[in-house]
Write a protein that holds these residues in place. Structure first.
Motif, short mmCIF file in Angstrom:
data_model
loop_
_atom_site.label_atom_id
_atom_site.label_comp_id
_atom_site.label_asym_id
_atom_site.label_seq_id
_atom_site.Cartn_x
_atom_site.Cartn_y
_atom_site.Cartn_z
N LEU A 375 0.76 -1.37 -0.02
CA LEU A 375 0.04 -0.03 0.04
C LEU A 375 1.01 1.09 -0.13
N ARG A 376 1.00 2.00 -1.10
CA ARG A 376 1.69 3.26 -1.27
C ARG A 376 0.60 4.45 -1.35
N ILE A 377 1.28 5.62 -0.89
CA ILE A 377 0.50 6.87 -0.90
C ILE A 377 1.19 7.76 -1.76
N LEU A 378 0.48 8.71 -2.40
CA LEU A 378 1.08 9.56 -3.43
C LEU A 378 0.34 11.00 -2.92
N SER A 379 1.24 11.96 -2.46
CA SER A 379 0.74 13.22 -2.18
C SER A 379 1.22 14.29 -3.10
N ILE A 380 -0.16 14.98 -3.47
CA ILE A 380 0.11 15.57 -4.78
C ILE A 380 -0.10 17.20 -4.31
N ASN A 381 0.87 17.99 -5.04
CA ASN A 381 0.76 19.31 -4.72
C ASN A 381 -0.24 19.93 -5.77
N SER A 382 -1.47 20.14 -5.52
CA SER A 382 -2.58 20.52 -6.19
C SER A 382 -2.77 21.86 -6.55
N ASN A 383 -1.69 22.84 -5.76
CA ASN A 383 -1.60 24.13 -6.13
C ASN A 383 -1.22 24.48 -7.58
N ALA A 407 2.25 9.71 -13.04
CA ALA A 407 1.89 8.48 -13.99
C ALA A 407 2.88 7.64 -13.68
N LYS A 408 4.32 8.17 -13.65
CA LYS A 408 5.36 7.26 -13.57
C LYS A 408 5.29 6.37 -12.32
N GLN A 409 4.96 7.04 -11.20
CA GLN A 409 4.80 6.36 -9.75
C GLN A 409 3.76 5.24 -10.01
N LEU A 410 2.49 5.67 -10.44
CA LEU A 410 1.65 4.92 -10.53
C LEU A 410 1.68 3.42 -11.38
N LYS A 411 2.52 3.71 -12.51
CA LYS A 411 3.02 2.68 -13.35
C LYS A 411 3.81 1.82 -12.62
N GLU A 414 1.71 -0.41 -10.25
CA GLU A 414 0.89 -1.22 -11.01
C GLU A 414 1.89 -2.59 -11.23
N GLU A 415 3.31 -2.24 -11.56
CA GLU A 415 4.08 -3.37 -11.99
C GLU A 415 4.47 -3.97 -10.79
N ALA A 416 4.40 -3.47 -9.58
CA ALA A 416 4.82 -4.10 -8.40
C ALA A 416 3.66 -4.72 -7.39
N GLY A 417 2.57 -4.53 -8.19
CA GLY A 417 1.45 -5.09 -7.41
C GLY A 417 1.09 -4.29 -6.07
N GLU A 418 1.17 -3.01 -6.01
CA GLU A 418 0.83 -2.19 -4.96
C GLU A 418 -0.46 -1.53 -5.52
N LYS A 419 -1.14 -1.20 -4.07
CA LYS A 419 -2.30 -0.45 -4.26
C LYS A 419 -1.84 0.85 -3.82
N VAL A 445 -5.69 9.31 -13.83
CA VAL A 445 -6.47 8.18 -12.83
C VAL A 445 -7.30 7.05 -13.38
N SER A 446 -7.72 7.45 -14.67
CA SER A 446 -8.64 6.42 -15.38
C SER A 446 -7.87 5.39 -15.89
N ARG A 447 -6.61 5.54 -16.41
CA ARG A 447 -5.59 4.59 -16.75
C ARG A 447 -5.12 3.72 -15.79
N PHE A 448 -4.97 4.13 -14.52
CA PHE A 448 -4.54 3.28 -13.46
C PHE A 448 -5.50 3.11 -12.27
N GLU A 449 -6.85 3.02 -12.72
CA GLU A 449 -8.03 2.89 -11.87
C GLU A 449 -7.96 1.60 -11.24
N SER A 450 -7.26 0.52 -11.61
CA SER A 450 -7.06 -0.75 -10.79
C SER A 450 -6.10 -0.60 -9.82
N THR A 451 -5.30 0.10 -10.11
CA THR A 451 -4.00 0.40 -8.70
C THR A 451 -4.51 1.38 -7.95
N ILE A 452 -5.33 2.43 -8.17
CA ILE A 452 -5.74 3.09 -7.22
C ILE A 452 -6.77 2.63 -6.34
N ALA A 453 -6.72 2.84 -4.97
CA ALA A 453 -7.63 2.32 -4.15
C ALA A 453 -8.61 3.20 -3.42
#
Length: 614
Positions: A375-383, A407-411, A414-419, A445-453
């Protein structure tokens, strides 16, 4: 007094726009004429320091003062854009740009804008002078180094009010890593008896170290009060409550401490905390780098002291910067360099985060880290999506290469089998989020919908959710974003927090959100009793009769709420504003309901098609 012909002619011509249906259906030629008239009037106003009758009538028509005061309240903003506002903004910005380009002393421009701000009743002198003087150096540098037009500026800054830019350079695309999207599998509930985890969501703390009970909550600054500097009371009812106030006032330290004391006593099984930003109070006209850092430090220390041993995963809010909302690109290394903030939060967030994320935090205030194996967390700077961030005018193309990084982190996950959990301050579908950034975020988000929990946001100070719909199969809801309630009562809401129950830590866990509950403090009650008693406002499954929290279930709930006289919507609205007396007394009529439901079904600010029929 007789009105001169020079004044009456544009005023009379403008009347057709102000009073007739032409305001709602301006043709290009007519709008161009309107902007010419407004620009002429704006030029005169800057010279004289006073608004003429045309500008005053336009300001009254647009209700500028209240419009600016209510920008955080989605349901109060017009769903259909007002071309008069966009014309007003474009005319003003075109004149300001020309003055800068022709070498006019910036101090003269500032003085004119401050006087006009006061004369139009937008705010008092200290507020107008403080905000404009703080922003002017940034804007002057941007105008000197980027060719801009009034329409382009207003289309970016006022995207939340329906203005559009005609600059093709504002449309860009992130390269999503190669590889096919895995087949989509419909969500299922975990086996009965599976382990669960509890997540505490803190949002929009807005700690005010100078909050003073009994001070003026109806001060002349009007955008922010309840301090010693707020001036004398005009009536006894204007006095600020001890524990906070529904008016434009932020959270005193003892309110935050009472919140944390209650959480510690009531929720002894918290696994980790997500904290989605905005720690600084709303005194936007007189912040400083030093005071912002002091408040961030004290806020971090307060959370760390109250929740020792519990991991905390923060995201940065728009108020952390000085001036507010100003987040330059990481390559800006002059006097506007943002490293004064990012370097410090890299250290402070190191209270909880591993050392290997400090570099990305210091670079652009985003990071990726494991919560636990799998289980991984990505904190995004939405500013970098926020329309009120002036630096997007200079360069809005994926600032900090953040979305490319995301996108690269989500890829890799995905390859590591993480959510993955995605957290940020501003929701991507928020009306003030730049359309291209919002669209590219949704593509990822659409491309990696199965990885994002799970997706978690703040910023609105309300309690709600945001649907993500498939860009190809438009009726398929594939994710839901959760927007957590604010700790501050600013403004007209009760303080609150949210607890998520999620699929727990075991092999094959989906880590999906299974339920959530919101707890609040009734400000009216506590200011009378002086006894801060938090209570559970609602839990999602129980209150809405949901069998699960799948995206399709939330989407069905929106459909049910859209019917006339829906009691489900009444229940939702009460939760949305945290059962706060001011909003409950105002209610939510048909227009309010339609706009609010629209907000629930937009995650891509460039596509509002799901609002049709609501």
């Amino acid at each position: 007094m007789r009105v001169s012909q020079a004044t009456s002619l544009p005023l009379l011509l403008l009347g057709s726009f102000l009073l007739g249906t032409a305001v709602q259906s301006l043709e290009t030629k007519a709008q161009g004429f309107l902007e010419t008239v407004l620009r002429h009037e704006f030029n005169k106003a800057l010279e004289t320091g006073a608004a003429g009758p045309v500008l005053k009538e336009v300001s009254q028509k647009l209700d500028l003062a209240n419009m600016l005061e209510e920008t955080s309240s989605w349901e109060t903003k017009s769903q259909n854009f007002d071309p008069l506002l966009c014309a007003f903004c474009s005319s003003a910005m075109a004149e300001i740009i020309q003055l800068f380009e022709t070498g006019t002393d910036p101090l003269i421009i500032v003085d004119g804008l401050v006087n006009l701000c006061v004369d139009l009743g937008i705010a008092n002198y200290p507020f107008c002078e403080g905000v404009i003087s703080e922003v002017e150096p940034h804007l002057a540098w941007i105008l000197e180094n980027r060719n801009l037009t009034g329409k382009d500026v207003c289309g970016m800054v006022l995207v939340g009010f329906g203005c559009n830019t005609n600059n093709p350079e504002r449309v860009w695309e992130v390269q999503i890593p190669d590889g096919p999207k895995p087949p989509v599998v419909d969500p299922v509930l975990p086996p009965e008896g599976s382990p669960t985890m509890k997540i505490l969501h803190l949002a929009d703390t807005h700690f005010d170290p100078e909050y003073l009970p009994g001070s003026n909550a109806e001060c002349k600054e009007k955008y922010f009060c309840c301090r010693a500097e707020s001036g004398p009371l005009d009536r006894p009812e204007a006095a600020a409550g001890k524990w906070g106030d529904y008016r434009n006032c932020d959270a005193p330290k003892w309110l935050l401490q009472a919140t944390y004391d209650h959480i510690k006593m009531t929720h002894t099984d918290i696994d980790f905390i997500i904290w989605t930003g905005d720690l600084i109070p709303h005194n936007v006209w007189n912040t400083s780098r030093e005071t912002n850092l002091e408040i961030i430090y004290e806020s971090v220390q307060l959370v760390a002291d109250n929740f020792p041993g519990i991991p905390v995963f923060p995201a940065i809010g728009n108020h952390e910067a000085h001036p507010v909302n100003t987040f330059p690109q990481p390559y800006i290394d002059n006097e506007f360099d943002i490293s004064w903030l990012y370097d410090e939060i890299a250290i402070l967030w190191g209270t909880w985060l591993p050392k290997d994320v400090a570099e990305s935090v210091a670079y652009s205030a985003y990071y990726s880290t494991l919560i636990k194996p799998g289980l991984r967390i990505l904190s995004i700077n939405s500013n970098y999506c926020y329309g009120f961030n002036w630096w997007l005018l200079y360069d809005d193309v994926d600032p900090g290469t953040e979305l490319d990084w995301m996108a690269k982190q989500l890829k890799a996950a995905e390859e590591a089998g993480e959510k993955v959990y995605l957290i940020s301050h501003i929701p991507p579908g928020h009306r003030d989020c730049a359309k291209t950034w919002s669209h590219q975020y949704n593509r990822i988000v659409s491309r990696f919908e199965s990885t994002i929990a799970g997706l978690f946001y703040g910023h609105t100070h309300k309690d709600h959710f945001m649907m993500f719909y498939d860009p190809v199969e438009a009726t398929r809801a594939y994710h839901v974003g959760y927007i957590g309630p604010s700790q501050t009562p600013y403004h007209k809401v009760n303080p609150g927090y949210r607890i998520y129950t999620v699929d727990g830590d075991y092999e094959g866990s989906s880590y999906q959100v299974l339920d959530h509950e919101t707890w609040i403090l009734d400000l009216d009650e506590v200011n009378q009793s002086d006894d801060p008693r938090f209570f559970k406002l609602y839990s999602a499954k129980e209150s809405y009769g949901l069998e699960n929290l799948f995206p399709s279930t939330w989407s069905d709930l929106v459909t049910q709420m859209a019917v006339d006289n829906s009691t489900l919507f009444d229940e939702f609205f009460m939760h949305y504003i945290k059962d706060a007396k001011p909003y409950m007394e105002e209610g939510c009529g048909e227009r309010c309901k339609s706009q609010l439901l629209c907000r629930l079904v937009v995650s891509d600010n460039s596509d509002h098609s799901h609002c049709e029929g609501l």
